[in-house]
Design a protein around this motif. Structure first.
Motif, PDB file in Angstrom:
ATOM      1  N   SER A 102       0.820  -1.215   0.000  1.00 10.26           N
ATOM      2  CA  SER A 102       0.000   0.000   0.000  1.00 10.26           C
ATOM      3  C   SER A 102       0.853   1.263   0.000  1.00 10.26           C
ATOM      4  N   THR A 103       0.471   2.217  -0.842  1.00 13.99           N
ATOM      5  CA  THR A 103       1.095   3.534  -0.746  1.00 13.99           C
ATOM      6  C   THR A 103       0.607   4.182   0.549  1.00 13.99           C
ATOM      7  N   GLY A 104       1.403   5.114   1.060  1.00  9.87           N
ATOM      8  CA  GLY A 104       1.070   5.737   2.329  1.00  9.87           C
ATOM      9  C   GLY A 104       1.667   5.022   3.525  1.00  9.87           C
ATOM     10  N   VAL A 105       2.180   3.822   3.296  1.00  5.22           N
ATOM     11  CA  VAL A 105       2.851   3.051   4.354  1.00  5.22           C
ATOM     12  C   VAL A 105       4.351   3.125   4.097  1.00  5.22           C
ATOM     13  N   ARG A 160      15.914   4.262  -4.954  1.00  7.84           N
ATOM     14  CA  ARG A 160      15.757   5.355  -3.998  1.00  7.84           C
ATOM     15  C   ARG A 160      14.298   5.472  -3.597  1.00  7.84           C
ATOM     16  N   LEU A 161      14.047   5.577  -2.293  1.00  8.64           N
ATOM     17  CA  LEU A 161      12.677   5.722  -1.800  1.00  8.64           C
ATOM     18  C   LEU A 161      12.212   7.171  -1.928  1.00  8.64           C
ATOM     19  N   TYR A 162      10.930   7.336  -2.227  1.00 15.87           N
ATOM     20  CA  TYR A 162      10.336   8.671  -2.299  1.00 15.87           C
ATOM     21  C   TYR A 162       8.866   8.588  -1.886  1.00 15.87           C
ATOM     22  N   HIS A 163       8.217   9.749  -1.802  1.00 16.44           N
ATOM     23  CA  HIS A 163       6.801   9.819  -1.428  1.00 16.44           C
ATOM     24  C   HIS A 163       5.930   9.674  -2.672  1.00 16.44           C
ATOM     25  N   ARG A 164       5.073   8.679  -2.693  1.00 13.17           N
ATOM     26  CA  ARG A 164       4.028   8.618  -3.713  1.00 13.17           C
ATOM     27  C   ARG A 164       2.724   9.139  -3.114  1.00 13.17           C
ATOM     28  N   ASP A 165       2.464   8.790  -1.868  1.00 16.46           N
ATOM     29  CA  ASP A 165       1.343   9.319  -1.108  1.00 16.46           C
ATOM     30  C   ASP A 165       1.916  10.291  -0.085  1.00 16.46           C
ATOM     31  N   ARG A 166       1.585  11.566  -0.202  1.00 17.20           N
ATOM     32  CA  ARG A 166       2.170  12.605   0.650  1.00 17.20           C
ATOM     33  C   ARG A 166       1.741  12.487   2.110  1.00 17.20           C
ATOM     34  N   ASN A 167       0.752  11.654   2.405  1.00 26.81           N
ATOM     35  CA  ASN A 167       0.265  11.530   3.770  1.00 26.81           C
ATOM     36  C   ASN A 167       1.134  10.617   4.637  1.00 26.81           C
ATOM     37  N   GLY A 168       2.036   9.901   4.027  1.00 31.49           N
ATOM     38  CA  GLY A 168       2.865   8.977   4.785  1.00 31.49           C
ATOM     39  C   GLY A 168       4.339   9.264   4.618  1.00 31.49           C
ATOM     40  N   GLY A 169       5.157   8.275   4.974  1.00 34.23           N
ATOM     41  CA  GLY A 169       6.599   8.414   4.815  1.00 34.23           C
ATOM     42  C   GLY A 169       7.006   8.058   3.394  1.00 34.23           C
ATOM     43  N   GLU A 170       8.295   7.796   3.204  1.00 32.57           N
ATOM     44  CA  GLU A 170       8.792   7.397   1.885  1.00 32.57           C
ATOM     45  C   GLU A 170       8.260   5.993   1.601  1.00 32.57           C
ATOM     46  N   ASP A 171       7.329   5.909   0.676  1.00 34.91           N
ATOM     47  CA  ASP A 171       6.516   4.703   0.528  1.00 34.91           C
ATOM     48  C   ASP A 171       6.663   3.994  -0.809  1.00 34.91           C
ATOM     49  N   SER A 172       7.565   4.472  -1.666  1.00 32.37           N
ATOM     50  CA  SER A 172       7.614   3.897  -3.014  1.00 32.37           C
ATOM     51  C   SER A 172       9.001   4.056  -3.619  1.00 32.37           C
ATOM     52  N   SER A 173       9.214   3.343  -4.714  1.00 30.09           N
ATOM     53  CA  SER A 173      10.436   3.474  -5.519  1.00 30.09           C
ATOM     54  C   SER A 173      10.092   3.056  -6.938  1.00 30.09           C
ATOM     55  N   GLY A 174      10.975   3.395  -7.856  1.00 25.21           N
ATOM     56  CA  GLY A 174      10.749   3.000  -9.241  1.00 25.21           C
ATOM     57  C   GLY A 174      10.646   1.500  -9.398  1.00 25.21           C
ATOM     58  N   GLY A 181       4.475  -3.676  -8.158  1.00 25.78           N
ATOM     59  CA  GLY A 181       3.101  -3.224  -8.111  1.00 25.78           C
ATOM     60  C   GLY A 181       2.737  -2.665  -6.746  1.00 25.78           C
ATOM     61  N   GLU A 182       1.748  -1.770  -6.735  1.00 26.17           N
ATOM     62  CA  GLU A 182       1.293  -1.131  -5.506  1.00 26.17           C
ATOM     63  C   GLU A 182      -0.224  -0.978  -5.549  1.00 26.17           C
ATOM     64  N   THR A 183      -0.813  -0.728  -4.384  1.00 25.37           N
ATOM     65  CA  THR A 183      -2.215  -0.338  -4.334  1.00 25.37           C
ATOM     66  C   THR A 183      -2.287   1.071  -3.754  1.00 25.37           C
TER      67      THR A 183
END
Length: 303
Positions: A102-105, A160-174, A181-183
């Motif tokens: 999940s994004t945001g986590v 490199r980790l970055y924010h996909r959902d601005r409400n959480g921490g660094e939650d995604s990468s390329g 895949g993500e939800t």
């Protein structure tokens, strides 16, 4: 050429769409070089088989339900012995369980996972595909000739980790987005553009192939189709990915497309083997946000 070496899961495009776009000949040339060098590409009918089954219906983005027009998985056979015996695939598969879906986590990257990331990059950098991609990028002034610096560059744009959902921490990468895949917001599937992950999730009964989507009846030997699937209870109306190609091939072509452009979203039409594709890369700062192919036509249809 084995047409079964590539499948593209794609959105619908007409012949007029293909005809209206200008082919990037330089990228076509280097991508075809890499295609020919991809000795680890799997062969359809030998290393894997697919079962197309029924035609899926229209599903709006964000819908949680779809009529299942495929009672069996898309992949009826994959030679897992070959997957595990080829170093780049084996190390690639170790990365697929390293992420929060999940994004945001916020992601928590362990030292073991960093080691796995580096081991995977070490493996692909030893392939002829990545060596040629590196040489091309050096000649274009987009990478340094020093292999350690090139590896660091790849690590940054993919891991490199970055924010996909601005409400959480660094939650995604390329890498997570494209290959795993993500939800998003618990409502939609984003990313998941890799055939090995598709197969592995299907095998674990976490992903359910719903059928193909195209204006013509596909031929399983043609291996160019639209598909629909559900994953963890969410529906993806259409997804796009190569199937059969090696991890190093995908990393190479998408890295080239990313590093040779400064646009927020880069698109390039290329002729790759017998397919005309629109390659798409979206950047998230200095890293990859997403990357995928769209099929415009096959040579037999646009020639």
């Amino acid at each position: 050429m084995d047409r079964g070496c590539v499948i593209v899961f794609l959105a619908l495009f007409t012949l007029s769409d293909a005809a209206s776009q200008t082919v990037n000949q330089e990228l076509s040339d280097i991508f075809n070089e890499l295609w020919k060098l991809d000795v680890n590409r799997m062969k359809a009918g030998t290393d894997y088989n697919i079962s197309l089954q029924g035609k899926a219906g229209y599903i709006p983005q964000g819908s949680r339900s779809a009529v299942d027009h495929a009672s069996s998985p898309l992949f009826s056979l994959v030679d897992e012995t070959k997957l595990s015996s080829i170093t780049t695939y084996a190390r690639f598969m170790k990365l697929l369980d390293n992420y929060e879906r999940s994004t945001g986590v916020a992601e928590k990257v362990t030292t073991d996972e960093v080691t796995e990331n580096n081991s995977f990059l070490d493996a692909i950098l030893e392939t002829t595909v990545m060596k040629r991609a590196h040489q091309y990028l050096v000649n274009k002034g987009k990478s340094r000739s020093d292999l350690r610096q090139f590896k660091s560059q790849l690590y940054y744009i993919w891991f490199r980790l970055y924010h996909r959902d601005r409400n959480g921490g660094e939650d995604s990468s390329g890498f997570e987005h494209v290959f795993v895949g993500e939800t998003k917001f618990g409502r939609e599937i984003v990313g998941l553009h890799n055939w090995v992950q598709f197969y592995m999730q299907e095998k674990q009964d976490l992903l359910d192939y719903k059928g193909y989507k195209s204006t013509h009846l596909p031929d399983e030997d043609d291996h160019v189709l639209n598909v629909q699937f559900s994953w963890h209870g969410l529906i993806k109306p259409v997804a796009s990915a190569f199937v059969g190609v090696s991890p190093e091939f995908e990393m190479a072509i998408f890295s080239i497309l990313f590093l040779t452009s400064t646009e927020k979203t880069t698109t390039a039409v290329v002729n790759l083997d017998e397919y005309q594709l629109e390659m798409v890369v979206h950047r998230q700062g200095r890293s990859i946000g997403t990357a995928y192919p769209k099929l415009l036509s096959s040579n037999s249809r646009h020639m």
